[in-house]
Design an enzyme around this catalytic site. Structure first.
Site, PDB file in Angstrom:
ATOM      1  N   SER A  44      14.963  11.245  -8.079  1.00 39.42           N
ATOM      2  CA  SER A  44      14.834   9.301  -8.495  1.00 39.42           C
ATOM      3  C   SER A  44      13.881   9.156  -6.796  1.00 39.42           C
ATOM      4  O   SER A  44      13.470  10.088  -5.996  1.00 39.42           O
ATOM      5  CB  SER A  44      15.764   8.584  -8.501  1.00 39.42           C
ATOM      6  OG  SER A  44      15.713   7.331  -8.718  1.00 39.42           O
TER       7      SER A  44
ATOM      8  N   HIS B 106      38.272 -16.067  -8.059  1.00 35.06           N
ATOM      9  CA  HIS B 106      36.470 -15.565  -8.519  1.00 35.06           C
ATOM     10  C   HIS B 106      36.218 -15.157  -7.097  1.00 35.06           C
ATOM     11  O   HIS B 106      36.608 -15.715  -6.391  1.00 35.06           O
ATOM     12  CB  HIS B 106      35.643 -17.055  -9.418  1.00 35.06           C
ATOM     13  CG  HIS B 106      35.162 -17.520  -8.233  1.00 35.06           C
ATOM     14  ND1 HIS B 106      36.044 -18.415  -8.124  1.00 35.06           N
ATOM     15  CD2 HIS B 106      34.517 -18.104  -7.376  1.00 35.06           C
ATOM     16  CE1 HIS B 106      35.814 -19.930  -8.010  1.00 35.06           C
ATOM     17  NE2 HIS B 106      34.734 -19.118  -7.219  1.00 35.06           N
TER      18      HIS B 106
ATOM     19  N   SER C  20      33.288 -14.402  -3.993  1.00 35.68           N
ATOM     20  CA  SER C  20      31.938 -14.894  -2.715  1.00 35.68           C
ATOM     21  C   SER C  20      32.071 -14.438  -1.791  1.00 35.68           C
ATOM     22  O   SER C  20      33.116 -13.599  -1.425  1.00 35.68           O
ATOM     23  CB  SER C  20      31.795 -15.752  -4.022  1.00 35.68           C
ATOM     24  OG  SER C  20      30.155 -16.105  -2.635  1.00 35.68           O
TER      25      SER C  20
END
Length: 898
Positions: A441, A581, A583
């Site tokens: 690629s 969560h 981040s």
């Protein structure tokens, strides 16, 4: 001459009364030639001329159009009416794609009535989308030159040999797998180029091309060649490099006129002694002397027998062949491949090219640093049986303790990072990144924040940071039902950086923590995070009202104070809290109330680089200007390296830029550049800033102001590109008002012109040259009048021809700038300047002929050879005539004596 005047009148009529008068006038050249491929709307111009001046247009003998033109199909229907047409060029490649490669034209076929062009001798359909050769071509009785390179041809018609007058045929860069037997019927063929195809076998009939002088079969899949090639007694150059040849016939040594035999980069383990002794044989890149690897041998032994392919030329693209035996490949740029035995089950040709990175498709993440150009490897769809190893050189990053180097590849529509090992070569001190892949690629080397990762099972686990072991994340049992991957990255921020950016000695912050996972679902139980307290803060002297836990979004654009939303625990050195969560998370210690805006400012400033702009002029040629954007700490070394060749003003003031940010350079106040350059946008040169790559361009400038009496004092200004979606507050304030994108301005001075030998207008469109006679009396001369006739047929190919004649790109660019308003003057300046420099070279005529052929202008090469042949005949006649006169005078003397 009368025809030339008619076309000049036609040119004037085409432009009369319209705003396009200069452009249309420039499109109609002398000698029955319409050169319209230099215009993006050339087909529209042709249709307009055909409609308004059809009587004159149908007399045209030479026509060039771009097949990238949207009106090509409509134009094709009109071309069969040009019954006198001798040369037709319908080439693509006049536009580039997003990766910088030439775009193929839209031509897929030709109308059947093209066979009515009975006078056509030269047809160029290169850089198009032909999958089969249009049948009408086989019915062109006068065709001598046919170019279909850079198409998608898989095969040639069985009756291809009916083109009995063909002398030149190029099908380079197609997908031909075999050749028809009738190719041997091309008895007049002199040049045959079938390079960069997929040929595996050649028909024996190819040995019937008795007039062939050059045969190029390089870049195919040939494992053998027929013995009949030894019948090509006229052959001078035979190119067989980059194939899969395991043997070559010894009879090739008997070819009487052979002066070059290319066998590089094949699979030859032995070469016949008769060929080895030839001085013009090139065999580099073959496993000569190596033994055949044993099928029973293990991988280690087999790999030891793998041969090496070395590509020495510093080209940005090329190809090489790989077999099931495997090989090592070394490129001149430092890239290295290893194909283990069995990686490719069938013979395979690998194509490579090096591309300039473009932020439109090379997406860098925050705090990433680009360290290399982009490497594309094809074919993309092939799956290797074993992993192929790739070594890519890169520029060592300035902050290795914060970052790690990885090879990044494009997988589908997104970029992903490969498992990478890095090392520094002992002798050269160069850095190399190593990775393994199963398919090809696009690849590049980047420096990213150090990443630690783990698989979180249902039983829970623990993840540490290798940058700061005091940072850890604890996943309790039952945190997830299905295993999921978690990644942790840390950006250390020093107290000095915080103080400099915030201008507040009371602000302190912990390292910046980024957590991510491969699931869209929140964790079932809270995840426990431990961060070190900011410098100078301990659990004993802590003022909890000054401590803030900030949560940032993925892009770091909004920072929310979540201190009141989490349960904070403290030890002597650490703060511990729980989240569900992932981040960005950042621990701040400050008296400020609204800390979110400060955190955003610091975060963005950490992504900025301090740079200076330089604009230098070459001492020997002030019209050659070097522009460069240099990181602040590199300015002095760069200037020291350039000072012996360049002079110019002091560097600009310091400016801050993002990695991958676009900026422009605009020449102003009487100085300009060629706006047709591919990197020119709205009259400005386009740059992309990458902190570890060379943001440099060297270009020629010119001035419309008459410089015979005085120098021109101008300037170059640097401007930002489009405003990014999110920028720091300081930068946002600066980007308001009329000069919001302005970065810096540096002076440029063009000195007064000195008198030149060509400044007085002469008979050659403003050029005056001493009398020219290229060649010699015995081989034939090319006179000044001959060169002028040749120049009228060159057209838009003048740059390619100039490069093939040996002119440098800078010379070509300067000729273009100096004569930017007149294509004729560009051609004349190039051709006659070269002629003046090479008039004493006895081989200059043959070099000119070769340059025309290499530029795809076989028609002009034929004209030169015809002129030379006529000169030889005249010379021979004059010799015979002089000889007879001498004999006659001798007889008269003898009679007188009697």
């Amino acid at each position: 001459m009368q025809k030339m005047e008619e076309l000049l009148e036609l040119r004037d009529e085409c432009g009369e009364g319209t705003s396009e008068a200069p452009a249309l006038a420039g499109s109609c050249l002398a000698d029955n030639r319409l050169n319209l491929d230099v215009y993006p709307d050339g087909c529209r111009r042709f249709l307009q001329l055909f409609k308004e001046q059809q009587g004159e247009v149908v007399q045209v003998e030479f026509l060039r159009l771009s097949s990238n033109d949207s009106l090509l199909d409509t134009t094709l229907d009109s071309l069969p009416h040009l019954k006198h047409l001798k040369s037709l060029v319908l080439k693509g490649g006049h536009a580039r794609d997003e990766f910088g490669s030439y775009q193929h034209g839209s031509l897929t076929s030709l109308p059947p009535d093209f066979e009515n062009l009975r006078c056509l001798t030269h047809l160029d359909l290169s850089f198009n989308r032909l999958s089969t050769l249009p049948s009408c071509i086989l019915h062109l009785p006068s065709l001598r030159v046919l170019l279909v390179s850079h198409n998608s041809l898989v095969t040639l018609p069985e009756d291809f040999g009916c083109l009995s007058k063909l002398t030149f045929f190029s099908a380079m860069k197609n997908q031909l797998k075999d050749l028809p037997q009738s190719i041997g019927e091309l008895s007049m063929l002199q040049d045959l180029d079938l390079s960069e195809n997929a040929l595996e076998l050649l028909p024996e009939e190819i040995g019937n091309l008795h007039n062939c002088t050059e045969l190029d079969l390089s870049g195919n899949r040939l494992s053998s060649i027929p013995d009949s090639l030894a019948n090509l007694k006229s052959l001078r150059r035979l190119h067989l490099h980059s194939n899969l040849l395991v043997t070559v016939p010894a009879s090739l040594a008997s070819l009487p006129n052979l002066s070059r035999l290319d066998l590089q980069n094949n699979c030859l383990r032995a070469i016949p002694a008769e060929i080895q002794t030839l001085p013009f044989v090139h065999v580099r890149g073959n496993p000569l002397g190596e033994t055949e690897p044993s099928p029973q041998a293990g991988n280690c032994k087999a790999s030891a027998a793998v041969h090496c392919i070395v590509i020495n030329s510093c080209i940005s693209s090329g190809s090489f062949a790989v077999t099931s035996e495997g090989c090592r490949v070394y490129l001149a740029c430092g890239i290295h491949f290893y194909f283990p035995p069995g990686a490719a089950s069938d013979p395979l040709r690998i194509y490579f090219r090096s591309l300039t990175p473009d932020p439109q498709w090379v997406k860098l993440r925050h705090h990433d640093v680009l360290l290399s150009r982009v490497l594309e490897l094809q074919p993309h769809e092939v799956q290797f049986q074993q992993e192929v190893q790739i070594w890519m050189p890169y520029i060592s990053p300035q902050t290795p303790h914060k970052h790690q180097v990885v090879v990044r590849t494009l997988s589908g529509q997104s970029w992903s990072d490969l498992k990478t090992r890095v090392k520094r070569k002992r002798k050269s001190k160069k850095c190399v990144a190593h990775c393994c892949v199963l398919h090809f690629s696009w690849f590049l080397v980047v420096s990213r924040l150090v990443q630690n990762e783990c698989k979180v099972p249902a039983e829970g686990t623990l993840l540490f940071s290798s940058v700061n072991p005091h940072i850890k994340v604890v996943f309790p049992p039952g945190v997830t039902k299905e295993p999921r991957s978690v990644k942790l990255q840390v950006l250390p921020v020093s107290a000095e950086e915080i103080q400099e950016i915030t201008a507040n000695s009371g602000c302190r912050a912990s390292p910046l923590l980024y957590l991510s996972q491969d699931s869209m679902m929140d964790f079932l139980k809270p995840v426990r995070i431990q961060l070190p307290l900011p410098p100078g803060v301990t659990g004993q002297n802590l003022d909890r009202s000054m401590l803030h836990i900030l949560h940032g979004d993925l892009e770091g654009q909004t920072w929310k104070d979540i201190t009141s939303e989490v349960v904070l625990e403290f030890t002597y050195l650490y703060a511990v809290f729980e989240v569900t969560h992932f981040s960005w998370y950042w621990l701040w210690y400050t008296t400020k109330t609204y800390i979110g805006g400060i955190a955003k400012k610091v975060y963005e400033r950490l992504r900025l680089y301090q740079v200076n702009f330089i604009a230098l002029q070459r001492k020997r040629d002030p019209e050659q200007v070097l522009l460069q954007c240099v990181p602040k700490h590199k300015v002095d070394p760069v200037l020291k390296k350039l000072q012996h060749r360049y002079r110019g003003p002091e560097p600009s003031d310091v400016v801050e830029m993002f990695e991958g940010e676009q900026f422009f350079a605009a020449f102003e106040q009487g100085i300009s550049i060629d706006v047709d350059r591919p990197d020119c946008v709205d009259g400005r040169l386009s740059f992309i800033f990458y902190s570890h790559l060379k943001n440099m361009k060297e270009i020629y400038v010119t001035s419309p102001v008459d410089r015979k009496d005085q120098a021109v004092k101008g300037q170059v200004s640097f401007y930002r590109g489009a405003v990014p979606d999110s920028i720091p507050e300081d930068a946002s304030r600066k980007r308001k008002g009329p000069d919001s994108l302005w970065l810096a301005t540096l002076p440029i001075k063009l000195p007064q012109l000195k008198p030149r030998w060509d400044e007085n207008p002469g008979p050659l469109h403003g050029f005056s040259f001493p009398p020219l006679n290229l060649g010699n009396a015995e081989t034939g001369y090319l006179t000044q009048a001959n060169l002028l006739s040749i120049a009228r047929r060159v057209g838009a190919d003048w740059q390619s021809i100039g490069l093939n004649l040996g002119l440098t790109y800078q010379q070509i660019e300067r000729i273009g700038y100096n004569n930017r308003e007149d294509l004729n003057k560009q051609i004349l300046d190039m051709l006659f300047s070269w002629a003046q420099q090479n008039s004493e070279d006895p081989d200059c005529v043959s070099k000119l002929t070769t340059a025309m052929k290499e530029s795809g202008r076989q028609d002009i090469a034929d004209e030169i050879e015809a002129i030379i042949e006529l000169g030889r005949q005249k010379y021979s006649k004059s010799i015979r005539r002089v000889g007879l006169e001498q004999e006659s005078s001798t007889e008269d003397s003898a009679i007188a004596m009697m």
